[in-house]
Scaffold this motif. Structure first.
Motif, PDB file in Angstrom:
ATOM      1  N   LYS A 491       0.826  -1.204   0.000  1.00  0.00           N
ATOM      2  CA  LYS A 491       0.000   0.000   0.000  1.00  0.00           C
ATOM      3  C   LYS A 491       0.862   1.256   0.000  1.00  0.00           C
ATOM      4  N   PHE A 492       1.884   1.283   0.840  1.00  0.00           N
ATOM      5  CA  PHE A 492       2.772   2.442   0.867  1.00  0.00           C
ATOM      6  C   PHE A 492       3.505   2.592  -0.467  1.00  0.00           C
ATOM      7  N   MET A 493       3.922   1.486  -1.038  1.00  0.00           N
ATOM      8  CA  MET A 493       4.646   1.556  -2.309  1.00  0.00           C
ATOM      9  C   MET A 493       3.747   2.059  -3.427  1.00  0.00           C
ATOM     10  N   SER A 494       2.456   1.735  -3.375  1.00  0.00           N
ATOM     11  CA  SER A 494       1.547   2.227  -4.416  1.00  0.00           C
ATOM     12  C   SER A 494       1.398   3.744  -4.336  1.00  0.00           C
ATOM     13  N   ILE A 495       1.439   4.306  -3.128  1.00  0.00           N
ATOM     14  CA  ILE A 495       1.444   5.769  -2.992  1.00  0.00           C
ATOM     15  C   ILE A 495       2.758   6.328  -3.503  1.00  0.00           C
ATOM     16  N   GLU A 496       3.841   5.653  -3.164  1.00  0.00           N
ATOM     17  CA  GLU A 496       5.160   6.149  -3.526  1.00  0.00           C
ATOM     18  C   GLU A 496       5.373   6.192  -5.038  1.00  0.00           C
ATOM     19  N   ARG A 497       4.767   5.242  -5.764  1.00  0.00           N
ATOM     20  CA  ARG A 497       4.997   5.180  -7.208  1.00  0.00           C
ATOM     21  C   ARG A 497       4.525   6.442  -7.926  1.00  0.00           C
ATOM     22  N   SER A 498       3.506   7.101  -7.400  1.00  0.00           N
ATOM     23  CA  SER A 498       3.014   8.324  -8.047  1.00  0.00           C
ATOM     24  C   SER A 498       3.352   9.567  -7.229  1.00  0.00           C
ATOM     25  N   ALA A 499       4.265   9.419  -6.276  1.00  0.00           N
ATOM     26  CA  ALA A 499       4.573  10.526  -5.373  1.00  0.00           C
ATOM     27  C   ALA A 499       5.472  11.556  -6.028  1.00  0.00           C
ATOM     28  N   SER A 500       5.265  12.794  -5.660  1.00  0.00           N
ATOM     29  CA  SER A 500       6.147  13.876  -6.099  1.00  0.00           C
ATOM     30  C   SER A 500       7.395  13.898  -5.230  1.00  0.00           C
ATOM     31  N   PRO A 501       8.430  14.602  -5.661  1.00  0.00           N
ATOM     32  CA  PRO A 501       9.604  14.762  -4.796  1.00  0.00           C
ATOM     33  C   PRO A 501       9.247  15.391  -3.460  1.00  0.00           C
ATOM     34  N   PHE A 502       8.216  16.234  -3.448  1.00  0.00           N
ATOM     35  CA  PHE A 502       7.834  16.898  -2.218  1.00  0.00           C
ATOM     36  C   PHE A 502       7.355  15.886  -1.166  1.00  0.00           C
ATOM     37  N   LEU A 503       6.573  14.901  -1.599  1.00  0.00           N
ATOM     38  CA  LEU A 503       6.120  13.880  -0.662  1.00  0.00           C
ATOM     39  C   LEU A 503       7.292  13.011  -0.213  1.00  0.00           C
ATOM     40  N   LEU A 504       8.153  12.649  -1.134  1.00  0.00           N
ATOM     41  CA  LEU A 504       9.260  11.763  -0.806  1.00  0.00           C
ATOM     42  C   LEU A 504      10.210  12.388   0.207  1.00  0.00           C
ATOM     43  N   GLU A 505      10.270  13.715   0.246  1.00  0.00           N
ATOM     44  CA  GLU A 505      11.152  14.403   1.183  1.00  0.00           C
ATOM     45  C   GLU A 505      10.443  14.784   2.482  1.00  0.00           C
ATOM     46  N   ASN A 506       9.171  14.453   2.613  1.00  0.00           N
ATOM     47  CA  ASN A 506       8.427  14.741   3.831  1.00  0.00           C
ATOM     48  C   ASN A 506       8.869  13.761   4.916  1.00  0.00           C
TER      49      ASN A 506
END
Length: 829
Positions: A491-506
């Motif tokens: 589930k987390f990976m499915s969010i991550e696949r479409s995540a922006s750099p902004f989310l990834l750095e949160n």
């Protein structure tokens, strides 16, 4: 766009746009209002925190959406901010809002809206801060877009509990806080205020900690002043946790020195409302000396902070000191100066018992440990040992349902809480406590959604919130059978696949993803290592096929005994050892392990979280450094390997085979016998467990204790690294039925745990003493006791372990790891 806050991280400064323009237009038609062109209108002469509330909203919207709100009156939508004391200057268009707020208690707010305006009126300045925070939380935050549902903008709200706070310790013992800058603290304290927190508890530069940290950006005393200033900026109460650690407060010179030292530390704090002194952990002062000390300290501190209050907890008191404390606080004189009592970890009495024993004059403040997973006030019960040995005591630990249950059970006896926290690993728990102390009817799920929408954004906030709930479920039940662990990561990976750099750095996203990866990695290692250990045992099992033949050595010589069937036991042992050694060299889930390392470094960069001791200069392994233990063995593989190494050196073949069989049969009590691994919920059929509702701190029921970090290593089997545990005078009980009254039994017991200096006693059927109070062997080792025939004559046996009575401290002592009840072979068998 303004420069982003370092604490917030790039991810939370701009939220991903999930609606698009067409979707936004549809949302507007459905009752949503776009808030991209907004001006904040303040009273003609705004008070200090009216101005702060406006600046907070402008800054938060810029950071999270990249949308520029202004303070003035030029926007197409106006947000009116003020308190009921100043509301008259805001004009007739919003006059009715003050009437809604007129009868509200302190810290409350009213929110209302019109066609092109929104109004937030606080019952006081603090209420306005909370009302502004609520409006921010009602907004849908996306990249370049802010919107709000007009239907949600007509409400009044008041907090249920008067005290809603968190301890924020700038000290080396924490897993990140010692590296936070003044700007990071400002952001975090602001976020807590947005979610209804009204108290922050600080720590002095003098405590049971190291005096310095390689991560300190400024001196602790200066940071104490800065954090006090920040709290006052947002109108939050400031408490300071100040342990009394001198050796002897009956000594006049010691007393006078302490009074001077405390005053020196707190003198320059811009705001100080409460001094909280724990009775212990650390410190160890008898109440008859502690209370006079605090009375003098309060009188002296009031020279610089005239309204400061003095609170105290009876933490770590033994039975005698607790009675003395309760007697003294009931005295009329003590009631003239002592302002309140704190209930925290290591209290012999329950919170309900403490409330009953105290005069009604004293409010009780709850001090719940929301940060530790084991060896704590509210440990994870029945936590799989694989988690305990790898993730440890201060892993990232969202526990929304458990924390909500604790709050609802315990907070009703109090005026509120200030949480006990030693880092940011419990971040989600902090916000849940603040939300539910404001509104206890809020569900844990809704609290996490509120948290997720604000910090992650409208697009992924709800999915993130569900992920936090899933992480809590990852820890329930035996890990090997918990397939939800892998689903949570997916589930987390499915969010991550479409995540922006902004989310990834949160950093909040990074923490949750780190935990999801750790859980899945530990599970994969557990399944793999269990399989390899099973292979090694299968190889060794062929020893049962070995027979022996007598080989004559010549005339007059004793015949030698050699293995028959062509099987060499040494070869089997070496094959098993090779299997176990190779399993330690074979990478398990290497991509997942790499991701864990990447996230560890990401958290070091985003919020300076120290997930390793040597690499990141964290203080200690058990202070939130799971990168140092995530690869720790999770089965008996190392123990078997060490034992086989010793067995392989035995020269006599029959002795070697016997030793191998003994290793394989270590937990075999023999025909008619019984074996319990007390720390393993799947293998303790004789442990007596009485289901006690609301016993979250295990005062009345046993729970599983665990060793972390692992001090035993390969010298002990896994069964000795976790145990059933009871606290204080609560007994540990076992009950056997169906015993053969004609059989004599012996008891083999391993007492493990961390309370090696505490004596325990064992009784049979409440009448027969198996052994008196005695210390356990250390390191842990089996003890054998004869069971009187009279104890089993009726076909049943009840065993009861108790520890020394009246002790203080953490209450631990009865820590039972392994029990075997074995029949004694009859002569001739």
């Amino acid at each position: 766009m303004k420069r982003r806050s370092f604490l917030q991280g790039t991810a939370a400064t701009v939220v991903i746009s999930g609606m698009g323009r067409a979707g936004l237009l549809h949302a507007i038609e459905s009752g949503w209002t776009e808030l991209n062109n907004v001006s904040l209108v303040l009273p003609a002469q705004p008070a200090k925190r009216e101005q702060v509330a406006a600046e907070m909203m402008v800054d938060e919207i810029m950071k999270r959406c990249g949308v520029e709100w202004t303070i003035g009156s030029t926007g197409s939508v106006k947000i009116y901010l003020g308190t009921r004391a100043s509301w008259h200057s805001l004009g007739s268009i919003v006059a009715s809002v003050a009437a809604k707020a007129s009868k509200l208690p302190v810290e409350s707010y009213a929110i209302a809206s019109g066609p092109d305006w929104i109004a937030v009126c606080g019952s006081d300045e603090r209420g306005l801060i909370f009302g502004a925070g609520k409006l921010l939380r009602l907004c849908s935050l996306e990249r370049r877009t802010v919107a709000v549902n007009r239907k949600a903008l007509n409400l009044t709200s008041s907090p249920h509990y008067a005290i809603r706070g968190h301890q924020l310790g700038y000290r080396p013992k924490t897993n990140a806080y010692d590296a936070w800058t003044v700007e990071m603290w400002d952001q975090y304290i602001r976020e807590l205020a947005i979610f209804g927190t009204n108290t922050v508890e600080l720590l002095p530069p003098i405590s049971d900690d190291l005096s310095d940290s390689p991560h300190f950006p400024i001196h602790p005393k200066k940071m104490l002043i800065e954090m006090s200033r920040i709290c006052d900026k947002y109108g939050l109460d400031v408490s300071i946790w100040y342990p009394a650690m001198a050796r002897d407060y009956s000594d006049k010179q010691t007393l006078e020195a302490e009074i001077r030292d405390w005053a020196d530390v707190m003198h320059d704090m811009p705001r100080l409302d409460i001094v909280f002194v724990p009775g212990g952990d650390p410190g160890h002062t008898e109440p008859k000396y502690m209370l006079p000390l605090l009375e003098k300290e309060k009188a002296n501190l009031r020279k610089t902070h005239p309204q400061v209050q003095m609170w105290m907890s009876p933490q770590s008191f033994n039975a005698e000191w607790l009675v003395e404390f309760q007697t003294m606080v009931n005295e009329p004189h003590t009631q003239t100066w002592l302002d309140g009592i704190v209930f925290g970890p290591q209290n012999r009495s329950s919170i309900a018992e403490l409330r009953k024993a105290l005069p009604a004059k004293y409010p009780i403040r709850f001090y719940p440990d929301i940060t530790h997973s084991i060896q704590s006030q509210y440990s994870m019960n029945n936590w799989d040992i694989a988690y305990a040995l790898t993730e440890g005591r201060e892993i990232i630990n969202p526990r929304p349902e458990a924390e909500a249950a604790i709050l609802r059970s315990e907070l009703k006896y109090t005026s509120g809480f200030v949480s006990y926290s030693e880092g940011c690993n419990d971040d989600a728990n902090k916000f849940l406590w603040s939300l539910l102390a404001w509104d206890p009817n809020m569900t844990a799920t809704d609290a996490m959604r509120d948290f997720g929408r604000y910090f992650i954004g409208a697009k992924d906030g709800s999915g993130f919130a569900q992920g936090l709930l899933d992480l809590e479920n990852n820890w329930l039940g035996p890990l090997a059978a918990n397939e939800l662990v892998d689903v949570t990561l997916q589930k987390f990976m499915s969010i991550e696949r479409s995540a922006s750099p902004f989310l990834l750095e949160n950093w909040r996203w990074q923490q949750a993803m780190f935990r999801a990866c750790c859980d899945a990695y530990v599970r994969q290692r557990l399944l793999f290592e269990s399989g390899e250990l099973a292979k090694a045992k299968s190889i060794l099992g062929r020893i049962e096929d070995i027979g022996f033949a007598s080989v004559p050595w010549g005339i007059g010589a004793v015949p030698a005994r050699e293995p028959a069937n062509g099987i060499d036991p040494q070869n089997l042992i070496e094959d098993a050892m090779r299997t176990l050694r190779e399993s330690t060299l074979q990478p398990v889930a290497p991509a997942l392990r790499t991701r864990i390392a990447e996230l560890g470094y990401a958290l070091l960069q985003s919020i300076h979280q120290q997930l390793a001791v040597e690499r990141f200069q964290g203080e200690a392994v058990d202070r939130g450094a799971p990168l140092d233990t995530i690869d720790h063995p999770v089965t008996d593989g190392p123990y078997f390997l060490k034992q086989l190494g010793a067995i392989s050196k035995i020269e006599d073949q029959e002795e070697k085979i016997a030793a191998t069989r003994a290793l394989l049969d270590r937990t075999n009590p023999g025909p008619g016998g019984f074996y319990d691994e007390l720390g393993n919920v799947g293998n303790r059929p004789h442990l007596v467990i009485e289901e006690v509702e609301g016993d979250f701190d295990f005062r009345r029921s046993p729970h599983v204790g665990t060793s972390y970090p692992d001090h035993y290593g390969a010298n002990a089997p896994m069964a000795w690294k976790h145990w059933a545990e009871s606290l204080y005078e609560a007994p540990l009980k076992m009950h056997y039925k169906g015993l053969d009254p004609d059989v004599e039994y012996v008891l083999q017991v391993v007492i493990s745990g961390d309370s090696r200096g505490v004596k325990t006693k064992l009784m049979a059927n409440d009448a027969l003493e198996i052994h008196p109070l005695q210390l356990r062997p250390w390191p842990p080792a089996p003890q054998t006791f004869a069971v009187p025939r009279a104890a089993t004559a009726g076909g049943e046996l009840r065993l009861t372990w108790t520890r020394e009575t009246g002790l203080g401290g953490n209450g631990r002592g009865c820590q039972l790891a392994e029990v075997m009840l074995k029949p004694v072979p009859k002569k001739g068998d």
